[in-house]
Design a protein around this motif. Sequence first.
Motif, PDB file in Angstrom:
ATOM      1  N   LEU A  43      26.824  60.128  68.181  1.00 58.69           N
ATOM      2  CA  LEU A  43      26.550  59.803  66.770  1.00 58.69           C
ATOM      3  C   LEU A  43      25.869  58.444  66.643  1.00 58.69           C
ATOM      4  N   GLN A  44      26.278  57.478  67.472  1.00 58.17           N
ATOM      5  CA  GLN A  44      25.665  56.155  67.400  1.00 58.17           C
ATOM      6  C   GLN A  44      24.176  56.237  67.724  1.00 58.17           C
ATOM      7  N   ALA A  45      23.824  57.076  68.699  1.00 62.23           N
ATOM      8  CA  ALA A  45      22.412  57.229  69.050  1.00 62.23           C
ATOM      9  C   ALA A  45      21.640  57.922  67.935  1.00 62.23           C
ATOM     10  N   MET A  46      22.277  58.902  67.293  1.00 67.21           N
ATOM     11  CA  MET A  46      21.609  59.591  66.172  1.00 67.21           C
ATOM     12  C   MET A  46      21.352  58.633  65.017  1.00 67.21           C
ATOM     13  N   GLU A  47      22.362  57.812  64.692  1.00 64.96           N
ATOM     14  CA  GLU A  47      22.212  56.886  63.569  1.00 64.96           C
ATOM     15  C   GLU A  47      21.171  55.813  63.868  1.00 64.96           C
ATOM     16  N   ALA A  48      21.053  55.429  65.135  1.00 64.52           N
ATOM     17  CA  ALA A  48      20.069  54.406  65.499  1.00 64.52           C
ATOM     18  C   ALA A  48      18.651  54.892  65.291  1.00 64.52           C
ATOM     19  N   GLU A  49      18.435  56.205  65.424  1.00 64.00           N
ATOM     20  CA  GLU A  49      17.100  56.760  65.248  1.00 64.00           C
ATOM     21  C   GLU A  49      16.765  57.029  63.785  1.00 64.00           C
ATOM     22  N   MET A  50      17.792  57.001  62.907  1.00 61.52           N
ATOM     23  CA  MET A  50      17.565  57.318  61.486  1.00 61.52           C
ATOM     24  C   MET A  50      17.086  56.093  60.737  1.00 61.52           C
ATOM     25  N   GLU A  51      16.226  56.328  59.752  1.00 62.67           N
ATOM     26  CA  GLU A  51      15.759  55.249  58.881  1.00 62.67           C
ATOM     27  C   GLU A  51      16.845  54.933  57.857  1.00 62.67           C
ATOM     28  N   PRO A  52      16.928  53.689  57.414  1.00 65.05           N
ATOM     29  CA  PRO A  52      17.940  53.352  56.396  1.00 65.05           C
ATOM     30  C   PRO A  52      17.724  54.131  55.112  1.00 65.05           C
ATOM     31  N   ALA A  53      18.817  54.474  54.485  1.00 66.35           N
ATOM     32  CA  ALA A  53      18.747  55.246  53.245  1.00 66.35           C
ATOM     33  C   ALA A  53      18.030  54.437  52.171  1.00 66.35           C
ATOM     34  N   PRO A  54      17.111  55.056  51.449  1.00 66.03           N
ATOM     35  CA  PRO A  54      16.382  54.326  50.407  1.00 66.03           C
ATOM     36  C   PRO A  54      17.304  53.942  49.252  1.00 66.03           C
ATOM     37  N   ARG A  55      17.120  52.777  48.716  1.00 66.93           N
ATOM     38  CA  ARG A  55      17.899  52.319  47.561  1.00 66.93           C
ATOM     39  C   ARG A  55      17.051  52.409  46.303  1.00 66.93           C
ATOM     40  N   PRO A  56      17.644  52.839  45.199  1.00 65.79           N
ATOM     41  CA  PRO A  56      16.865  52.917  43.962  1.00 65.79           C
ATOM     42  C   PRO A  56      16.434  51.526  43.516  1.00 65.79           C
ATOM     43  N   GLU A  57      15.223  51.448  43.018  1.00 69.17           N
ATOM     44  CA  GLU A  57      14.691  50.161  42.579  1.00 69.17           C
ATOM     45  C   GLU A  57      15.392  49.718  41.300  1.00 69.17           C
ATOM     46  N   ALA A  58      15.750  48.466  41.247  1.00 67.71           N
ATOM     47  CA  ALA A  58      16.431  47.931  40.069  1.00 67.71           C
ATOM     48  C   ALA A  58      15.503  47.950  38.861  1.00 67.71           C
ATOM     49  N   GLU A  59      16.071  48.218  37.703  1.00 67.39           N
ATOM     50  CA  GLU A  59      15.321  48.188  36.448  1.00 67.39           C
ATOM     51  C   GLU A  59      15.661  46.911  35.699  1.00 67.39           C
ATOM     52  N   THR A  60      14.656  46.310  35.113  1.00 71.58           N
ATOM     53  CA  THR A  60      14.867  45.062  34.379  1.00 71.58           C
ATOM     54  C   THR A  60      15.616  45.362  33.082  1.00 71.58           C
ATOM     55  N   SER A  61      16.723  44.672  32.873  1.00 72.18           N
ATOM     56  CA  SER A  61      17.528  44.863  31.664  1.00 72.18           C
ATOM     57  C   SER A  61      18.358  43.619  31.425  1.00 72.18           C
ATOM     58  N   VAL A  62      18.817  43.446  30.191  1.00 73.38           N
ATOM     59  CA  VAL A  62      19.669  42.321  29.821  1.00 73.38           C
ATOM     60  C   VAL A  62      20.720  42.829  28.842  1.00 73.38           C
ATOM     61  N   VAL A  63      21.948  42.353  28.998  1.00 73.15           N
ATOM     62  CA  VAL A  63      23.070  42.789  28.163  1.00 73.15           C
ATOM     63  C   VAL A  63      23.703  41.563  27.517  1.00 73.15           C
ATOM     64  N   PHE A  64      23.934  41.654  26.204  1.00 77.21           N
ATOM     65  CA  PHE A  64      24.522  40.566  25.417  1.00 77.21           C
ATOM     66  C   PHE A  64      25.906  40.993  24.949  1.00 77.21           C
ATOM     67  N   LEU A  65      26.955  40.260  25.375  1.00 74.87           N
ATOM     68  CA  LEU A  65      28.342  40.593  25.036  1.00 74.87           C
ATOM     69  C   LEU A  65      29.029  39.390  24.403  1.00 74.87           C
ATOM     70  N   PRO A  66      29.300  39.409  23.093  1.00 76.38           N
ATOM     71  CA  PRO A  66      30.073  38.313  22.485  1.00 76.38           C
ATOM     72  C   PRO A  66      31.459  38.236  23.094  1.00 76.38           C
ATOM     73  N   ARG A  67      31.862  37.046  23.520  1.00 76.76           N
ATOM     74  CA  ARG A  67      33.196  36.855  24.095  1.00 76.76           C
ATOM     75  C   ARG A  67      34.200  36.437  23.034  1.00 76.76           C
ATOM     76  N   ASP A  68      33.790  35.538  22.149  1.00 77.53           N
ATOM     77  CA  ASP A  68      34.607  35.064  21.047  1.00 77.53           C
ATOM     78  C   ASP A  68      33.648  34.514  19.997  1.00 77.53           C
ATOM     79  N   PRO A  69      34.146  33.981  18.876  1.00 76.80           N
ATOM     80  CA  PRO A  69      33.234  33.510  17.831  1.00 76.80           C
ATOM     81  C   PRO A  69      32.312  32.367  18.250  1.00 76.80           C
ATOM     82  N   GLN A  70      32.543  31.737  19.379  1.00 78.69           N
ATOM     83  CA  GLN A  70      31.729  30.580  19.743  1.00 78.69           C
ATOM     84  C   GLN A  70      30.951  30.749  21.039  1.00 78.69           C
ATOM     85  N   TRP A  71      31.277  31.752  21.849  1.00 80.72           N
ATOM     86  CA  TRP A  71      30.605  31.940  23.128  1.00 80.72           C
ATOM     87  C   TRP A  71      30.290  33.417  23.338  1.00 80.72           C
ATOM     88  N   ALA A  72      29.179  33.642  24.084  1.00 80.84           N
ATOM     89  CA  ALA A  72      28.780  35.000  24.446  1.00 80.84           C
ATOM     90  C   ALA A  72      28.439  35.035  25.933  1.00 80.84           C
TER      91      ALA A  72
END
Length: 352
Positions: A43-72
């Motif tokens: 199995l170690q030899a098989m995994e060494a020949e395999m390419e790394p699994a592709p990762r999904p590309e991150a999407e640009t986003s921003v999230v705004f969460l009020p914590r209390d009346p004075q900070w977010a």
Amino acid sequence: MTLRQLRQVASDLGVGLYSRKSKEELVAAIEECSDEDSSQPSLQAMEAEMEPAPRPEAETSVVFLPRDPQWAYVFWEISDHDRASAQATGATQLCLRVADVTGLPGGSVHPHTMQEVIVDSHATEWYLPVPLSDRDYRVELGYRQGSAGGWMSLAFSSVARVPALHPSEQILDQFVPFSLESTPSPILPAPGLSPAEPADTGLHERLYQSATAQWRRVSRGSEAFHELDTVGLDSGDLINPSGAGLWASGRDSGIGGVAPRQRSFWLVADAELIVYGATDPSARLSIGGEDVPLSSDGTFHVQVPFRDGKQLYPIEAVAADGEQKRNITLEFIRTTPEDNSNPAEKAASEWF
């Protein structure tokens, strides 16, 4: 290797029932086959020949969460493509723009309310001070471009409401004013009742009398004083309500030489019970056999005295056709371990 890949290897090696095995069982079975057949790679030899699994590309986003009346709290993610584009255009500073959008359609902001906060270019989260509580805000993520002051917008957050700093002035509960020296005042009509549907002024007292009728003989504490009052007896003839009158103070006991200092003191306290609920607006509702008016949405709300003793409130709703019924019985018990109170007009002069 993933479970699917291990199953494919197990299938090629002829492992039986490979689809029912767990990942650990598949690894053990494949290694056993490799040990038996030296021509099969590990199995170690098989995994060494395999390419790394592709990762999904991150999407640009921003999230705004009020914590209390004075900070977010704000957190974001920037895709590699957007970050590279910003750097190619000479972007130098990553910034957050906070804008007040209270009561405005999408995309609009109140003039002179936007605030820009410079953040670390490698950061992914930030705490922002809120300019004013009880308002709607939106955050924009972007880059400042060079000394010319250009702006490259990356993403907008959803609009979020920052809670108020002070308690709300809106009062939803309606409480009945009452006096301890007089009979309980009539209950207020349930929310939604029109002026044409007056509430029964004696309903709350009749409900209480019905709920306590079978327990009245064993009532104690302040309930006993209420019962004495109803039959015309003066509880003051039996016991000093303040517990600190002429005899309790020891005055005229034969001990002399102390100049008396007099004062009057008093205390009153009591409780009320709120019974509320809802049913079909067209139904007929009764509590202890007494009809209770319903509001337009089927809710009901009554307040009754809550004195010492046991109270039972059988509540029954009957559908408009008279065939369907639902009922619930509420039981309440109040005890007053100590009652050393008296109204102001009965405050006795005491010496100490």
